[in-house]
Design an enzyme around this catalytic site. Structure first.
Site, PDB file in Angstrom:
ATOM      1  N   ASP A 161     -14.903   1.586   5.887  1.00 60.84           N
ATOM      2  CA  ASP A 161     -13.647   1.165   5.220  1.00 60.84           C
ATOM      3  C   ASP A 161     -13.661  -0.336   4.910  1.00 60.84           C
ATOM      4  O   ASP A 161     -12.627  -1.017   4.990  1.00 60.84           O
ATOM      5  CB  ASP A 161     -12.412   1.496   6.062  1.00 60.84           C
ATOM      6  CG  ASP A 161     -12.060   2.970   6.031  1.00 60.84           C
ATOM      7  OD1 ASP A 161     -12.781   3.761   5.381  1.00 60.84           O
ATOM      8  OD2 ASP A 161     -11.055   3.352   6.678  1.00 60.84           O
ATOM      9  N   HIS A 173      -8.550   5.122   2.336  1.00 67.92           N
ATOM     10  CA  HIS A 173      -7.931   3.790   2.156  1.00 67.92           C
ATOM     11  C   HIS A 173      -8.731   2.918   1.178  1.00 67.92           C
ATOM     12  O   HIS A 173      -8.662   1.697   1.235  1.00 67.92           O
ATOM     13  CB  HIS A 173      -7.862   3.063   3.501  1.00 67.92           C
ATOM     14  CG  HIS A 173      -6.928   3.672   4.494  1.00 67.92           C
ATOM     15  ND1 HIS A 173      -5.563   3.523   4.428  1.00 67.92           N
ATOM     16  CD2 HIS A 173      -7.155   4.456   5.584  1.00 67.92           C
ATOM     17  CE1 HIS A 173      -4.995   4.154   5.444  1.00 67.92           C
ATOM     18  NE2 HIS A 173      -5.941   4.736   6.159  1.00 67.92           N
ATOM     19  N   ASN A 176      16.538  -7.537   0.101  1.00 67.53           N
ATOM     20  CA  ASN A 176      15.326  -8.350   0.090  1.00 67.53           C
ATOM     21  C   ASN A 176      14.207  -7.502   0.684  1.00 67.53           C
ATOM     22  O   ASN A 176      14.405  -6.897   1.735  1.00 67.53           O
ATOM     23  CB  ASN A 176      15.571  -9.622   0.951  1.00 67.53           C
ATOM     24  CG  ASN A 176      14.475 -10.645   0.784  1.00 67.53           C
ATOM     25  OD1 ASN A 176      13.299 -10.349   0.940  1.00 67.53           O
ATOM     26  ND2 ASN A 176      14.862 -11.868   0.462  1.00 67.53           N
ATOM     27  N   TYR A 201       1.347   1.285  14.441  1.00 70.36           N
ATOM     28  CA  TYR A 201       0.285   1.032  13.477  1.00 70.36           C
ATOM     29  C   TYR A 201       0.621   1.629  12.117  1.00 70.36           C
ATOM     30  O   TYR A 201       0.862   2.808  12.002  1.00 70.36           O
ATOM     31  CB  TYR A 201      -1.041   1.621  13.957  1.00 70.36           C
ATOM     32  CG  TYR A 201      -2.144   1.360  12.960  1.00 70.36           C
ATOM     33  CD1 TYR A 201      -2.669   0.085  12.837  1.00 70.36           C
ATOM     34  CD2 TYR A 201      -2.608   2.351  12.116  1.00 70.36           C
ATOM     35  CE1 TYR A 201      -3.651  -0.182  11.902  1.00 70.36           C
ATOM     36  CE2 TYR A 201      -3.588   2.095  11.188  1.00 70.36           C
ATOM     37  CZ  TYR A 201      -4.101   0.821  11.082  1.00 70.36           C
ATOM     38  OH  TYR A 201      -5.068   0.559  10.156  1.00 70.36           O
ATOM     39  N   ASP A 214       0.888  -1.166   0.000  1.00 69.55           N
ATOM     40  CA  ASP A 214       0.000   0.000   0.000  1.00 69.55           C
ATOM     41  C   ASP A 214       0.918   1.207   0.000  1.00 69.55           C
ATOM     42  O   ASP A 214       1.657   1.429   0.955  1.00 69.55           O
ATOM     43  CB  ASP A 214      -0.865  -0.032   1.275  1.00 69.55           C
ATOM     44  CG  ASP A 214      -1.732   1.208   1.461  1.00 69.55           C
ATOM     45  OD1 ASP A 214      -1.538   2.207   0.725  1.00 69.55           O
ATOM     46  OD2 ASP A 214      -2.595   1.180   2.360  1.00 69.55           O
ATOM     47  N   LYS A 240      -3.162  -2.682   8.317  1.00 72.19           N
ATOM     48  CA  LYS A 240      -3.103  -4.137   8.451  1.00 72.19           C
ATOM     49  C   LYS A 240      -2.200  -4.687   7.362  1.00 72.19           C
ATOM     50  O   LYS A 240      -1.798  -3.969   6.445  1.00 72.19           O
ATOM     51  CB  LYS A 240      -4.511  -4.725   8.292  1.00 72.19           C
ATOM     52  CG  LYS A 240      -5.261  -4.824   9.594  1.00 72.19           C
ATOM     53  CD  LYS A 240      -4.787  -6.015  10.438  1.00 72.19           C
ATOM     54  CE  LYS A 240      -5.658  -6.211  11.665  1.00 72.19           C
ATOM     55  NZ  LYS A 240      -4.946  -6.381  12.903  1.00 72.19           N
TER      56      LYS A 240
HETATM   57  P1  13P Z   1      -6.038   9.016  10.743  1.00 72.48           P
HETATM   58  O1  13P Z   1      -7.367   9.655  10.505  1.00 72.48           O
HETATM   59  O2  13P Z   1      -5.291   9.574  11.899  1.00 72.48           O
HETATM   60  O3  13P Z   1      -5.216   8.939   9.499  1.00 72.48           O
HETATM   61  O4  13P Z   1      -6.284   7.459  11.130  1.00 72.48           O
HETATM   62  C1  13P Z   1      -7.289   6.737  10.579  1.00 72.48           C
HETATM   63  C2  13P Z   1      -6.791   5.770   9.601  1.00 72.48           C
HETATM   64  O5  13P Z   1      -7.231   5.763   8.476  1.00 72.48           O
HETATM   65  C3  13P Z   1      -5.752   4.822  10.027  1.00 72.48           C
HETATM   66  O6  13P Z   1      -5.056   4.297   8.964  1.00 72.48           O
HETATM   67  P1  13P Z   2      -5.179  -0.367   5.067  1.00 68.55           P
HETATM   68  O1  13P Z   2      -4.450  -1.330   5.953  1.00 68.55           O
HETATM   69  O2  13P Z   2      -5.843  -1.047   3.913  1.00 68.55           O
HETATM   70  O3  13P Z   2      -4.298   0.775   4.638  1.00 68.55           O
HETATM   71  O4  13P Z   2      -6.397   0.244   5.898  1.00 68.55           O
HETATM   72  C1  13P Z   2      -6.096   0.975   7.027  1.00 68.55           C
HETATM   73  C2  13P Z   2      -7.275   1.464   7.786  1.00 68.55           C
HETATM   74  O5  13P Z   2      -7.086   2.008   8.833  1.00 68.55           O
HETATM   75  C3  13P Z   2      -8.634   1.287   7.263  1.00 68.55           C
HETATM   76  O6  13P Z   2      -9.591   1.870   8.122  1.00 68.55           O
HETATM   77 MG    MG Z   3      -4.933  -2.035   2.321  1.00 66.12          MG
HETATM   78 MG    MG Z   4      -4.073   2.198   3.324  1.00 65.13          MG
END
Ligand code: 13P
Ligand code: 13P
Ligand code: MG
Ligand code: MG
Length: 366
Positions: free
Chosen positions: A287, A20, A105, A229, A13, A232
């Site tokens: 999301d 996202h 790598n 963080y 990503d 994921k």
């Molecule tokens: P932020 O709004 O601080 O970016 O966190 C929410 C999120 O999308 C985590 O990836």
């Molecule tokens: P991603 O791991 O796909 O970037 O998503 C992060 C997230 O916080 C979604 O709410």
């Molecule tokens: Mg993702």
């Molecule tokens: Mg993302």
């Protein structure tokens, strides 16, 4: 000796569009440009696609897994596409690239890696599964069904080349250890581990009859690597099909159950894994819910003939509807477990700050 081919899927990503939810087309164009210019003479073929906000580079070559040149090419591709993401101020540009300098790598540097090397058969059908808003353990249940559940895979019962069963290489992502278990005789032992997908994941599966690799997945845990963080670890899984491996339809069948996986909003919730076409791989509601796509290719002297976008098929409509119903049900739990993950599994939490603020107000219960 027959020439061996390597199938490498390397994903990252490097910026979401919008938030996202997906990948901006300019990033995919840039990735294709870099692979076609800098991959000349190195790759046999490549295909670039995305699921949600994750770019997957599907590459074939003759250099084996963990080849420095292939990993450098993937790294450069992500780096150069990140420049485009930064220019467009996409969300979380460069999210999964944990360091600046390439060091031999990409494992441990952020991107997810699934690679397998084999002698291409007379006909070599492969399926590449790619998921967003979840983690590597999400494959445990479907992989178990594909290779060890006779109610899913008829071939385990009626195909003489499959009847001996499969070997599962299981990784403990916390202790960094691995163990190989044989099915059917060690089925119950296997399930003790892979029923805990946050810690134990199936890295690879081998045919016992053919002594050959059948499946392999990405097992990187970005958050364990980065210590913070960063999203994921949206995973990828490669499966070889037919002639001693499960048929294509047996490999797709487990996804008729949108099973509960960890991920979704802020990487901190459980929700159903919804099988979708590439066009529908745009997690939006809270999301999500988490998505999985499945692209089929026939290999022909290493060339990727395809893809066939399997989950476009109407036969998966019922699974999508079920996933939406489960999403409704889970969402109504709001901030309560088991929709919200257990404290130990959450990707981030306000618990330390709230605890500190209220510390002085906690009293012993007499
Ligand atoms: P932020 O709004 O601080 O970016 O966190 C929410 C999120 O999308 C985590 O990836
Ligand atoms: P991603 O791991 O796909 O970037 O998503 C992060 C997230 O916080 C979604 O709410
Ligand atoms: Mg993702
Ligand atoms: Mg993302």
């Amino acid at each position: 000796m027959a020439e061996r081919i390597t199938l490498s899927v390397i994903k990252a990503d490097i910026g979401g569009f919008v938030g996202h939810s997906s990948v901006h087309p300019a990033l995919l164009d840039r990735a294709r440009e870099v692979l076609s210019d800098e991959g000349k003479g190195l790759l046999v073929d490549f295909y670039v696609t995305c699921v949600g906000d994750d770019i997957n580079l599907i590459m074939t070559h003759r250099h084996g897994p963990d080849c420095e040149d292939i990993h450098r090419l993937a790294w450069e591709t992500f780096k150069k596409s990140t420049e485009v993401a930064k220019k467009l101020k996409l969300y979380g540009a460069g999210q999964d690239l944990l360091t600046d300098a390439f060091s031999g790598n990409v494992k441990g540097m952020g991107p997810g890696v699934a690679e397998m090397e084999f002698v291409e058969r007379a006909s070599e059908p492969v399926v590449v599964f790619m998921a967003d808003k979840t983690e590597p353990g999400a494959w445990n249940l479907p992989v178990y069904k594909m290779f060890a559940d006779p109610f899913n895979t008829a071939g385990l019962v009626i195909d003489p080349k499959m009847h001996a069963g499969f070997s599962f290489e299981v990784h403990d992502l916390v202790e960094n250890k691995k163990v190989v278990l044989q099915t059917p005789e060690e089925t119950y032992d296997l399930l003790v581990f892979i029923g805990a997908p946050g810690r134990y994941v199936v890295k690879s599966v081998y045919s016992r009859e053919l002594s050959d690799i059948a499946a392999t997945s990405t097992t990187q845990r970005l958050n364990l690597l980065a210590g913070r963080y960063v999203g994921k670890d949206d995973p990828t899984l490669i499966v070889r099909c037919q002639s001693g491996f499960p048929a294509v339809g047996e490999v797709l069948e487990p996804f008729t159950l949108p099973h509960l996986v960890s991920g979704w909003m802020r990487g901190s919730h459980k929700g159903p894994l919804m099988p979708v076409s590439v066009a529908d791989a745009t997690p939006t509601r809270f999301d999500g819910p988490p998505r999985v796509i499945a692209l089929g290719f026939q290999l022909s002297d290493g060339h990727l003939v395809g893809p066939q976008d399997f989950f476009q098929d109407k036969a998966f409509d019922a699974a999508r509807n079920m996933a939406s119903e489960i999403a409704n049900y889970m969402r109504r739990h709001g901030p309560f477990e088991p929709h919200r993950l257990h404290l130990d599994d959450m990707e981030y939490t306000t618990m330390p700050q709230v605890m500190e603020k209220l510390m002085s107000r906690f009293e012993d219960i007499s």
